[in-house]
Motif scaffolding. Structure first.
Motif, PDB file in Angstrom:
ATOM      1  N   GLU A  19       0.829  -1.204   0.000  1.00 44.82           N
ATOM      2  CA  GLU A  19       0.000   0.000   0.000  1.00 44.82           C
ATOM      3  C   GLU A  19       0.863   1.254   0.000  1.00 44.82           C
ATOM      4  O   GLU A  19       0.583   2.229  -0.694  1.00 44.82           O
ATOM      5  CB  GLU A  19      -0.931  -0.022   1.212  1.00 44.82           C
ATOM      6  CG  GLU A  19      -2.151   0.856   0.993  1.00 44.82           C
ATOM      7  CD  GLU A  19      -2.749   1.346   2.289  1.00 44.82           C
ATOM      8  OE1 GLU A  19      -2.897   0.518   3.213  1.00 44.82           O
ATOM      9  OE2 GLU A  19      -3.044   2.559   2.375  1.00 44.82           O
ATOM     10  N   GLN A  20       1.932   1.211   0.785  1.00 44.07           N
ATOM     11  CA  GLN A  20       2.835   2.363   0.840  1.00 44.07           C
ATOM     12  C   GLN A  20       3.518   2.610  -0.505  1.00 44.07           C
ATOM     13  O   GLN A  20       3.736   3.748  -0.902  1.00 44.07           O
ATOM     14  CB  GLN A  20       3.902   2.148   1.922  1.00 44.07           C
ATOM     15  CG  GLN A  20       3.356   2.152   3.342  1.00 44.07           C
ATOM     16  CD  GLN A  20       2.771   3.493   3.734  1.00 44.07           C
ATOM     17  OE1 GLN A  20       3.378   4.530   3.541  1.00 44.07           O
ATOM     18  NE2 GLN A  20       1.550   3.476   4.255  1.00 44.07           N
ATOM     19  N   ASP A  26       0.923   1.651  -6.797  1.00 43.98           N
ATOM     20  CA  ASP A  26       0.784   0.685  -7.886  1.00 43.98           C
ATOM     21  C   ASP A  26       2.152   0.199  -8.370  1.00 43.98           C
ATOM     22  O   ASP A  26       2.960   0.984  -8.862  1.00 43.98           O
ATOM     23  CB  ASP A  26       0.045   1.332  -9.059  1.00 43.98           C
ATOM     24  CG  ASP A  26      -1.292   1.909  -8.637  1.00 43.98           C
ATOM     25  OD1 ASP A  26      -2.150   1.129  -8.198  1.00 43.98           O
ATOM     26  OD2 ASP A  26      -1.461   3.136  -8.728  1.00 43.98           O
ATOM     27  N   VAL A  27       2.380  -1.107  -8.243  1.00 41.77           N
ATOM     28  CA  VAL A  27       3.663  -1.680  -8.665  1.00 41.77           C
ATOM     29  C   VAL A  27       3.642  -1.900 -10.178  1.00 41.77           C
ATOM     30  O   VAL A  27       2.670  -2.437 -10.727  1.00 41.77           O
ATOM     31  CB  VAL A  27       3.935  -3.007  -7.915  1.00 41.77           C
ATOM     32  CG1 VAL A  27       5.186  -3.682  -8.450  1.00 41.77           C
ATOM     33  CG2 VAL A  27       4.076  -2.730  -6.422  1.00 41.77           C
ATOM     34  N   SER A  85       7.321   1.163  -8.259  1.00 46.04           N
ATOM     35  CA  SER A  85       5.914   1.555  -8.305  1.00 46.04           C
ATOM     36  C   SER A  85       5.799   2.766  -9.212  1.00 46.04           C
ATOM     37  O   SER A  85       6.806   3.242  -9.746  1.00 46.04           O
ATOM     38  CB  SER A  85       5.425   1.892  -6.897  1.00 46.04           C
ATOM     39  OG  SER A  85       5.950   3.136  -6.507  1.00 46.04           O
ATOM     40  N   VAL A  86       4.591   3.269  -9.382  1.00 48.93           N
ATOM     41  CA  VAL A  86       4.435   4.501 -10.157  1.00 48.93           C
ATOM     42  C   VAL A  86       5.264   5.632  -9.552  1.00 48.93           C
ATOM     43  O   VAL A  86       5.639   6.558 -10.250  1.00 48.93           O
ATOM     44  CB  VAL A  86       2.950   4.931 -10.268  1.00 48.93           C
ATOM     45  CG1 VAL A  86       2.215   4.051 -11.245  1.00 48.93           C
ATOM     46  CG2 VAL A  86       2.265   4.931  -8.921  1.00 48.93           C
ATOM     47  N   LYS A  87       5.557   5.537  -8.265  1.00 48.33           N
ATOM     48  CA  LYS A  87       6.251   6.640  -7.604  1.00 48.33           C
ATOM     49  C   LYS A  87       7.763   6.503  -7.608  1.00 48.33           C
ATOM     50  O   LYS A  87       8.468   7.472  -7.850  1.00 48.33           O
ATOM     51  CB  LYS A  87       5.793   6.741  -6.144  1.00 48.33           C
ATOM     52  CG  LYS A  87       4.340   7.090  -5.970  1.00 48.33           C
ATOM     53  CD  LYS A  87       3.961   7.002  -4.505  1.00 48.33           C
ATOM     54  CE  LYS A  87       2.500   6.676  -4.335  1.00 48.33           C
ATOM     55  NZ  LYS A  87       2.205   6.130  -3.018  1.00 48.33           N
TER      56      LYS A  87
END
Lengths: 119, 366
Positions: free
Chosen positions: A27-28, A31-32, A55-57
């Protein structure tokens, strides 16, 4: 199931240990979108960077939780990284390893301790 | 996050489950409960509501406001028709870009929207002009973007359906005067709406009551604009990149170029006009990694001879593309579509190819 401070879960399955990341970690991360797994047969030491997950981040590393050998990897999450968000503590396991010293499992957190750790 | 400023809709964001992060001196929603991926896809499929109230809004008044602004931007402001908007940028003496902006002719004044991180410098720059500068601090700025944006906003103000891309109108929304432009920064059709802070929450909630509209955070805003091939200031363009290298020459109208009546007369004109004629050494290009690994800002680009030739300035996963996408700078000689290059990720040189921008076709209503 046992847990590390790096937000991995470990589950003993016969003579191997299945490793994945916790629902909290997934969750942290958000989206992977990309997973790179080690090769089967790789000898690893505790805290070696064995998996790259993006992830997107951001990109992050998954560390080997214990000394041992990677015996199997879950290529399904390479083909569909989104599974890591859908079922992080089930189908989306990362790798299975033969652990050198199973006694070290006892030093890891149990579920209650992990819940406290992330609260 | 004590030193950070809050936008008018802060409480709404928190109530809606936003994850708030520091951005350009503000606490801003990076994502809501849907998450970046779903928020991105929702905007491309329906309509996304973005709070961009951190951005700077400023009004210029005066008989020669357009002429005065032209001394700071290489853009045709004088020729901008009333009710029309145009993209532009402030330049510096080296021909670099100090900020990018939108400028609107609203009849008796010009209305500018500038980046949050640059706004104080921009305001100071504008205050050197012989014009009346009014910094707007009592209005929120919302963006409604996506193929469903027109229908959602037209339910509140039917006239907006008649607006074309880059048209601007004054519209009554929730009983207040809204300044609406048919534009945005996602590559989709949509609107940017400046409204008095007093009605911002009512307007946001009214739009969100429409089942096609979801709140969208800065995370998805970034992946949307990246797929749209749009530059992010401080990343894809900055004080050291020229408009020509950034492939933004289209925003410099003919009337501001060499040989025209109002050619030049902006900071760095010598550099920029020369590059317009001769080309720039470097060029901003779209980059498609061939594998699945995202190539993010800072990734070094290598040519076929293993020489470092450039850098990724924006990169990540493109949810609508379904794979990694990036933009970066390479020598103009390597900027042709289809050129094969390599990006170094975690010590490995992975193949990528120069690709056409935008990655996703623009949905603008021309």
């Amino acid at each position: 199931m046992k847990f590390t401070e790096e937000h991995e879960w470990l589950l003993v399955e016969g003579d191997v240990v299945v490793v994945g990341i916790t629902a909290h970690a997934a969750e942290q991360l958000g989206d992977v979108v990309f997973v790179e797994l080690p090769e089967e047969g790789t000898e690893v030491s505790k805290d070696d960077e064995v998996v790259v997950i993006e992830s997107v981040k951001a990109a992050s590393d998954i560390l080997a939780p214990l000394d041992g050998e990677i015996v199997e990897v879950n290529t399904a999450i390479v083909d569909d990284p989104g599974k890591v968000n859908e079922d992080p503590e089930g189908d989306a396991w990362f790798f299975k390893m033969k652990v050198e010293d199973m006694a070290e499992m006892d030093d890891l957190m149990d579920e209650a301790a992990y819940k406290k750790f992330i609260s | 996050m004590d030193d950070l400023k809050r936008v008018f809709l802060h409480d709404l964001h928190v109530e809606q489950g936003a994850k708030m992060v520091p951005f350009a001196g503000y606490e801003m929603p990076v994502q809501y409960k849907l998450g970046v991926m779903k928020e991105h896809l929702h905007t491309r499929a329906a309509a996304g509501l973005f709070d961009v109230s951190h951005m700077g809004q400023v009004i210029l008044r005066g008989d020669n406001a357009a002429e005065a602004l032209e001394t700071l931007v290489p853009v045709d402001v004088v020729g901008l028709a009333e009710g029309r908007q145009r993209y532009g940028f402030f330049t510096n003496e080296n021909g670099g870009i100090e900020d990018d902006l939108m400028v609107t002719n609203r009849g008796d004044h010009l209305f500018l929207v500038v980046n949050a991180a640059c706004k104080d410098a921009d305001f100071a720059r504008l205050q050197t002009l012989d014009v009346d500068v009014e910094i707007i601090t009592d209005r929120a700025l919302l963006a409604l973007q996506g193929p469903g944006a027109e229908a959602a906003l037209a339910r509140l103000a039917p006239d907006v359906a008649d607006m074309a891309f880059m048209d601007v109108a004054t519209v009554t929304l929730c009983g207040a005067e809204a300044w609406v432009s048919r534009s945005g920064y996602t590559g989709e059709d949509g609107f940017e709406i400046s409204v008095p802070a007093t009605v911002a929450r009512t307007l946001a909630e009214t739009l969100l009551a429409d089942e096609t509209v979801e709140l969208i955070g800065l995370g998805a805003r970034d992946s949307l604009r990246l797929e749209g091939g749009l530059c992010l200031y401080g990343h894809d363009i900055d004080s050291a990149t020229t408009p020509v290298a950034a492939r933004l020459s289209w925003a410099i109208q003919k009337v501001r170029r060499t040989g025209s009546a109002r050619g030049g007369g902006f900071p760095g004109a010598d550099v920029i006009l020369r590059e317009l004629a001769e080309g720039s050494d470097m060029a901003r290009v779209g980059l498609l990694p061939e594998g699945r690994a995202p190539m993010r800002e800072g990734v070094v680009i290598f040519d076929e001879n293993d020489q470092p030739v450039g850098k990724v300035t924006s990169g990540g996963f493109g949810p609508s593309v379904g794979g990694p996408v990036a933009m970066g700078y390479v020598p103009s000689t390597l900027a042709a579509e289809g050129t094969k290059l390599f990006g170094e990720v975690r010590g490995k040189k992975l193949p990528l190819v120069v690709a056409k921008l935008p990655f996703v076709p623009a949905g603008f209503k021309r």
